[in-house]
Scaffold this motif. Structure first.
Motif, short mmCIF file in Angstrom:
data_model
loop_
_atom_site.label_atom_id
_atom_site.label_comp_id
_atom_site.label_asym_id
_atom_site.label_seq_id
_atom_site.Cartn_x
_atom_site.Cartn_y
_atom_site.Cartn_z
N LEU A 217 -22.97 -51.92 26.86
CA LEU A 217 -22.51 -50.53 26.77
C LEU A 217 -23.60 -49.56 27.21
N CYS A 218 -24.84 -49.84 26.84
CA CYS A 218 -25.94 -48.97 27.25
C CYS A 218 -26.13 -49.01 28.77
N GLU A 219 -26.07 -50.18 29.35
CA GLU A 219 -26.28 -50.32 30.79
C GLU A 219 -25.17 -49.65 31.58
N GLN A 220 -23.94 -49.82 31.14
CA GLN A 220 -22.84 -49.22 31.90
C GLN A 220 -22.87 -47.70 31.80
N ALA A 221 -23.13 -47.17 30.61
CA ALA A 221 -23.21 -45.72 30.47
C ALA A 221 -24.38 -45.16 31.28
N SER A 222 -25.47 -45.93 31.36
CA SER A 222 -26.66 -45.47 32.09
C SER A 222 -26.45 -45.46 33.59
N ARG A 223 -25.41 -46.11 34.09
CA ARG A 223 -25.09 -46.01 35.51
C ARG A 223 -24.67 -44.59 35.87
N TYR A 224 -24.22 -43.84 34.88
CA TYR A 224 -23.65 -42.51 35.12
C TYR A 224 -24.53 -41.38 34.59
N PHE A 225 -25.03 -41.50 33.37
CA PHE A 225 -25.78 -40.41 32.77
C PHE A 225 -27.18 -40.34 33.37
N ALA A 226 -27.60 -39.11 33.69
CA ALA A 226 -28.95 -38.91 34.21
C ALA A 226 -30.00 -39.32 33.19
N ARG A 227 -29.72 -39.04 31.92
CA ARG A 227 -30.58 -39.50 30.84
C ARG A 227 -30.00 -40.81 30.31
N GLY A 228 -30.66 -41.91 30.61
CA GLY A 228 -30.12 -43.21 30.29
C GLY A 228 -29.91 -43.41 28.79
N VAL A 229 -29.05 -44.38 28.47
CA VAL A 229 -28.77 -44.74 27.09
C VAL A 229 -29.49 -46.05 26.79
N ARG A 230 -30.30 -46.06 25.75
CA ARG A 230 -31.07 -47.24 25.38
C ARG A 230 -30.58 -47.80 24.05
N PRO A 231 -30.72 -49.10 23.82
CA PRO A 231 -30.35 -49.65 22.51
C PRO A 231 -31.05 -48.94 21.35
N ALA A 232 -32.27 -48.45 21.58
CA ALA A 232 -32.99 -47.74 20.51
C ALA A 232 -32.33 -46.42 20.15
N ASP A 233 -31.46 -45.89 21.03
CA ASP A 233 -30.78 -44.62 20.75
C ASP A 233 -29.59 -44.79 19.81
N VAL A 234 -29.13 -46.00 19.63
CA VAL A 234 -27.90 -46.25 18.87
C VAL A 234 -28.13 -45.95 17.39
N VAL A 235 -27.30 -45.07 16.83
CA VAL A 235 -27.42 -44.72 15.41
C VAL A 235 -26.35 -45.38 14.55
#
Length: 562
Positions: free
Chosen positions: A306-324
């Motif tokens: 989920l992080c990798e796919q979202a990061s294909r689009y968002f300029a600010r990538g999504v990392r597993p460490a961001d998950v709350v």
């Protein structure tokens, strides 16, 4: 040795519904509204499993068009507007943006997207939701959080729903029409006779209860096939494909009010949705589930995906460490022998067996079509049970949903009783009023000027006109709400959720009746658990014991600052 608790008094009813997810609650509501005497039992909490683990959408299923599921999409598209009108406090329109980059060879071609959106706009009548259009992401607000390569976007409409509260509202309406609803109450045995069913229910405190029912509805969701074999001693004619869907929640990725639908190289899609003001919800996965049904949990691979796919689009990538926060659920999909879990049909099948006492089994389904499923289920049972009242839910409001009338001239005064609220909701006809929530919030501000705005708005969105059942009569200060057990959670709300909405533990409140667990830190969540242990010690102990053998409690860190 402590003797077992005495058995509860035997019950007699027209229909026993097993399963307190969205389909079971919806069927109980529809049948009770047609005059049937109904008993609904749920082994855990209402919506504890699949029905609180959705992507929180009422949608037609744009991607199902690729699998030629035109009938399902048409049915779901029509239902979107019926549902949004019936409960505008917990459901509302949401615009989705599909970014496009002509250089990305894994994206569907523009002609295919346009054709799909044309069908999506025209397969069913629309009154509330606007149609699709193309936008320039270089100037549209939805383009700012994205990578610069995405210059074109396709915008279309679907809806948002608080899924767990939708289940509770159906149960409330079923009860308002005479149904008896038992949570943390398992159906341990169901014996079929020629003229009826004799079932045994086991309550959380160990009491057993005999139920004599003319018909049985098996709406056990992922447990449907298992219930038939183990509790009813029958062989099902259909099979389920159990598919785990997982979601992640991260701090807010964008400021605007649109959601995103992202296309992935594996031809799947994920959504990124504004969630609880301070967060973004990203999901979902489709993974075959082979473990215990009640023990679904996200794994590291799903988080990375989920992080990798979202990061294909968002300029600010999504990392597993961001998950709350994360949540997972098992979808009981009707097995169509598809080799791809993502391609398994989301449609449903109602299997009515009249060889002896009526048995109706529910196979598959999705949250958007629950009302139609329930209506068709009640139609099937109408003749065997001799019911004479017609279908009714398409033109009825959910409890608390009469916000347009309450906010207008001559609105009901605070303190309206639950039966009066039910009668009003049943009599009112849903209409499209896009400004109803702002007007309702303004009415609440005039009626309760001492309520803090964040609390007032949360109550408006969660409870609608049932706010009048929470606020004590003649209350004019915050002190009238009792102690503030946790930030923005007062004792009066906890008492309401216990007395009116079947909440029996802190988790029921924090993760299903509300999503306050996401906003509170560990100390705040513990304060709610402590309150429950003091005021309802037996229930807290029973819920804790049941939790260990059902679904794991959510694991979250301290709430991030908004």
């Amino acid at each position: 040795m402590k003797p077992p608790p005495p058995s509860a008094e035997a019950l007699s009813c027209d229909v026993l519904v097993v399963g307190g997810g969205i389909n079971g609650a919806g069927i109980a509501r529809d049948l009770a509204g047609r005059g049937a005497s109904v008993v609904l039992c749920e082994q855990h909490d209402l919506a504890q499993h699949t029905s609180s683990s959705s992507t929180k959408l009422v949608h037609g299923g744009l991607r199902y068009l690729e699998y030629y599921e035109f009938s399902l999409v048409r049915k779901a598209l029509a239902e979107r507007e019926v549902l949004i009108k019936s409960a505008p406090h917990i459901m509302w329109p949401l615009r989705f943006v599909m970014p496009h980059d002509p250089r990305a060879n894994f994206l569907r071609p523009v002609w295919m997207i346009r054709a799909g959106l044309f069908l999506y706009d025209h397969l069913a009548k629309r009154e509330v939701l606007p149609g699709s259009r193309t936008v320039d992401l270089r100037s549209h607000a939805a383009g700012r959080p994205l990578k610069p390569g995405f210059t074109k976007g396709f915008v279309y409409s679907d809806g948002w729903v608080d899924d767990a509260r939708l289940v509770v509202l159906n149960a409330l309406d079923a009860r308002a029409h005479g149904a008896q609803v038992f949570t943390r109450c398992a159906c341990t045995q169901a014996e079929r006779g020629v003229n009826g069913w004799r079932a045994t229910l086991r309550h959380a405190d160990g009491r057993t209860q005999a139920v004599q029912a003319r018909a049985l509805v098996n709406a056990a969701g992922p447990w449907t096939a298992q219930f038939l074999r183990q509790q009813a001693g029958l062989q099902g004619t259909k099979s389920l494909r159990l598919v785990k869907g997982s979601h992640i929640v991260v701090p807010r990725m964008f400021e605007h009010d649109h959601a995103y639908i992202f296309q992935n190289p594996d031809k799947r899609i994920i959504f990124a949705i504004p969630y609880e003001d301070a967060f973004t919800l990203i999901g979902t996965t489709d993974v075959e589930h082979h473990g215990a049904i009640g023990q679904a949990a996200i794994d590291d691979g799903e988080v990375r995906y989920l992080c990798e796919q979202a990061s294909r689009y968002f300029a600010r990538g999504v990392r597993p460490a961001d998950v709350v926060w994360t949540y997972s659920g098992v979808r009981p999909l009707l097995d169509d022998e598809s080799s791809d879990a993502s391609a398994v049909t989301r449609d449903y099948l109602l299997d009515l067996d009249l060889h002896a006492a009526p048995l109706l089994s529910v196979w598959g389904g999705k949250i958007t079509t629950f009302r139609k499923l329930a209506e068709e289920a009640a139609d099937l049972l109408q003749a065997p049970l001799g019911l004479r009242q017609p279908a009714w839910t398409a033109s009825a409001l959910m409890p608390g949903g009469d916000i347009a009338a309450w906010a207008g001239p001559g609105h009901e005064p605070p303190g309206m009783s639950a039966p009066a609220a039910a009668r009003r909701a049943q009599a009112a006809r849903p209409v499209a009023q896009p400004d109803a929530i702002p007007r309702f919030d303004a009415t609440l501000a005039r009626t309760y000027p001492w309520l803090p705005a964040p609390l007032r708005r949360r109550w408006a969105r969660s409870y609608g006109t049932r706010v009048a059942l929470i606020v004590p009569p003649q209350a004019d200060t915050l002190a009238a709400l009792g102690p503030e057990v946790a930030p923005h959670l007062f004792e009066v709300e906890l008492r309401y959720l216990h007395d009116e909405e079947w909440a029996r533990s802190a988790d029921d409140v924090l993760w299903r009746r509300t999503k306050l667990g996401l906003h509170l830190d560990a100390a705040g969540r513990q304060a709610v658990a402590d309150w429950w242990a003091v005021h309802h010690p037996a229930e807290a102990a029973a819920a804790s014991a049941a939790q260990r053998v059902s679904s794991p409690a959510p694991e979250v860190p301290a709430a991030p600052s908004a």
